[in-house]
Design a protein around this motif. Structure first.
Motif, PDB file in Angstrom:
ATOM      1  N   PRO A 199       1.808   9.003 -15.811  1.00 26.76           N
ATOM      2  CA  PRO A 199       0.463   8.907 -16.376  1.00 26.76           C
ATOM      3  C   PRO A 199      -0.539   8.200 -15.485  1.00 26.76           C
ATOM      4  O   PRO A 199      -1.732   8.180 -15.777  1.00 26.76           O
ATOM      5  CB  PRO A 199       0.701   8.117 -17.665  1.00 26.76           C
ATOM      6  CG  PRO A 199       1.880   7.242 -17.329  1.00 26.76           C
ATOM      7  CD  PRO A 199       2.756   8.058 -16.427  1.00 26.76           C
ATOM      8  N   ALA A 200      -0.072   7.554 -14.423  1.00 22.34           N
ATOM      9  CA  ALA A 200      -0.955   6.803 -13.529  1.00 22.34           C
ATOM     10  C   ALA A 200      -0.288   6.713 -12.164  1.00 22.34           C
ATOM     11  O   ALA A 200       0.855   7.149 -11.984  1.00 22.34           O
ATOM     12  CB  ALA A 200      -1.230   5.413 -14.094  1.00 22.34           C
ATOM     13  N   THR A 201      -1.015   6.160 -11.203  1.00 24.20           N
ATOM     14  CA  THR A 201      -0.471   5.914  -9.872  1.00 24.20           C
ATOM     15  C   THR A 201       0.037   4.483  -9.796  1.00 24.20           C
ATOM     16  O   THR A 201      -0.603   3.567 -10.304  1.00 24.20           O
ATOM     17  CB  THR A 201      -1.557   6.143  -8.801  1.00 24.20           C
ATOM     18  OG1 THR A 201      -1.944   7.522  -8.822  1.00 24.20           O
ATOM     19  CG2 THR A 201      -1.048   5.782  -7.409  1.00 24.20           C
ATOM     20  N   ALA A 202       1.193   4.304  -9.163  1.00 24.47           N
ATOM     21  CA  ALA A 202       1.759   2.962  -8.962  1.00 24.47           C
ATOM     22  C   ALA A 202       1.850   2.707  -7.465  1.00 24.47           C
ATOM     23  O   ALA A 202       2.413   3.512  -6.721  1.00 24.47           O
ATOM     24  CB  ALA A 202       3.132   2.850  -9.611  1.00 24.47           C
ATOM     25  N   GLU A 203       1.295   1.585  -7.025  1.00 23.82           N
ATOM     26  CA  GLU A 203       1.206   1.252  -5.599  1.00 23.82           C
ATOM     27  C   GLU A 203       1.656  -0.189  -5.373  1.00 23.82           C
ATOM     28  O   GLU A 203       1.275  -1.092  -6.127  1.00 23.82           O
ATOM     29  CB  GLU A 203      -0.240   1.437  -5.133  1.00 23.82           C
ATOM     30  CG  GLU A 203      -0.498   1.070  -3.692  1.00 23.82           C
ATOM     31  CD  GLU A 203      -1.970   1.192  -3.344  1.00 23.82           C
ATOM     32  OE1 GLU A 203      -2.457   0.395  -2.522  1.00 23.82           O
ATOM     33  OE2 GLU A 203      -2.663   2.083  -3.896  1.00 23.82           O
ATOM     34  N   ARG A 210       0.800  -1.216   0.000  1.00 19.17           N
ATOM     35  CA  ARG A 210       0.000   0.000   0.000  1.00 19.17           C
ATOM     36  C   ARG A 210       0.843   1.282   0.000  1.00 19.17           C
ATOM     37  O   ARG A 210       0.292   2.376   0.064  1.00 19.17           O
ATOM     38  CB  ARG A 210      -1.011   0.027   1.167  1.00 19.17           C
ATOM     39  CG  ARG A 210      -1.978  -1.158   1.163  1.00 19.17           C
ATOM     40  CD  ARG A 210      -3.081  -0.982   2.185  1.00 19.17           C
ATOM     41  NE  ARG A 210      -3.941   0.135   1.852  1.00 19.17           N
ATOM     42  CZ  ARG A 210      -4.938   0.095   0.983  1.00 19.17           C
ATOM     43  NH1 ARG A 210      -5.200  -1.023   0.329  1.00 19.17           N
ATOM     44  NH2 ARG A 210      -5.681   1.163   0.744  1.00 19.17           N
ATOM     45  N   MET A 211       2.152   1.147  -0.123  1.00 17.95           N
ATOM     46  CA  MET A 211       3.001   2.328  -0.299  1.00 17.95           C
ATOM     47  C   MET A 211       2.994   2.736  -1.770  1.00 17.95           C
ATOM     48  O   MET A 211       3.004   1.894  -2.663  1.00 17.95           O
ATOM     49  CB  MET A 211       4.435   2.054   0.162  1.00 17.95           C
ATOM     50  CG  MET A 211       4.613   1.987   1.651  1.00 17.95           C
ATOM     51  SD  MET A 211       6.357   1.665   2.126  1.00 17.95           S
ATOM     52  CE  MET A 211       7.150   3.144   1.465  1.00 17.95           C
ATOM     53  N   PHE A 212       2.965   4.048  -2.010  1.00 14.64           N
ATOM     54  CA  PHE A 212       2.980   4.547  -3.377  1.00 14.64           C
ATOM     55  C   PHE A 212       4.413   4.601  -3.908  1.00 14.64           C
ATOM     56  O   PHE A 212       5.308   5.102  -3.236  1.00 14.64           O
ATOM     57  CB  PHE A 212       2.371   5.947  -3.453  1.00 14.64           C
ATOM     58  CG  PHE A 212       0.902   5.984  -3.132  1.00 14.64           C
ATOM     59  CD1 PHE A 212      -0.016   5.368  -3.965  1.00 14.64           C
ATOM     60  CD2 PHE A 212       0.441   6.638  -2.005  1.00 14.64           C
ATOM     61  CE1 PHE A 212      -1.369   5.393  -3.675  1.00 14.64           C
ATOM     62  CE2 PHE A 212      -0.908   6.671  -1.698  1.00 14.64           C
ATOM     63  CZ  PHE A 212      -1.819   6.046  -2.538  1.00 14.64           C
TER      64      PHE A 212
END
Length: 222
Positions: A89-93, A33-35
């Motif tokens: 372009p997006a979130t990575a988690e 759950r860390m970005f």
């Protein structure tokens, strides 16, 4: 060095050239759950997954999460924006405890200028990802939820599955909400669709993964 050699974009480099890459690469560890980064942030680096699992997603206008891809050991990301300096372009988690090899954008761009064959390979990777996204968009337009879910399962099996008897095991801790975010529907609809598949003995699922009982059935679905 040995880990990075498995990536297509580095496959033509010799040991001396790999040593140069080692000098600019660093390791980072992420807990679940860390970005890794968030959509819209300034592009800092290119990431290579040594171990673990990373989820890439976007948030739509209604605040809903739309999963773009699940990335595991041997994957690099992000897949777009190498040549235009655009933000992420997006979130990575991180989904699991994850270890990444990180190369700063400026250093990576210098590699691409130094080794043109790497640039060609990066463009091939980008082209494949664009085709995958086009196929998903077409599926959203023309297919019902069951078809979209089956397509998602087939893609996950191809990318993350291991043969198990006549079936295939997708060794990913993916939730029903993740499936809903991947195929553009509600968790309740996914629950019903998966339960129907379980009743037909097409698959079984637990917290660690999904077993498709008949790989031929999955591959025959259109």
């Amino acid at each position: 060095m040995e880990f990075l050699k498995q990536f297509l974009i580095f496959s033509s480099l010799n040991d001396e050239e790999f040593k140069q890459i080692e000098e600019i690469a660093i390791k980072r560890r992420y807990q679940p759950r860390m970005f890794v980064f968030m959509e819209g942030e300034e592009r800092e680096a290119v990431f290579f997954i040594k171990s673990g699992l990373v989820k890439a997603y976007k948030i739509d206008e209604d605040g809903n999460e739309q999963v773009i891809s699940l990335l595991q050991s041997g994957d690099m990301f992000p897949h777009v924006g190498f040549f235009d300096g655009s933000p992420y372009p997006a979130t990575a988690e991180a989904v699991q405890e994850t270890e990444l090899i990180v190369i700063r954008v400026d250093d990576f761009n210098e590699l691409l200028m130094t080794y043109p064959e790497m640039t060609i390979k990066v463009m091939k990777i980008m082209g494949k990802k664009i085709l995958d996204l086009q196929e998903r968009i077409q599926g959203f337009i023309s297919k019902d939820v069951q078809h979209r879910l089956t397509h998602a399962l087939r893609k996950l099996a191809a990318e993350h599955g291991v043969q198990k008897g006549t079936g295939v095991y997708i060794n990913l801790p993916i939730t029903n909400q993740d499936f809903a975010n991947m195929v553009g529907t509600s968790r309740e609809t996914i629950n019903r669709t998966l339960n129907e598949m379980k009743k037909k003995k097409l698959l079984t699922a637990d917290r660690s993964g999904i077993l498709i009982h008949d790989a031929d059935w999955l591959n025959s679905c259109n």
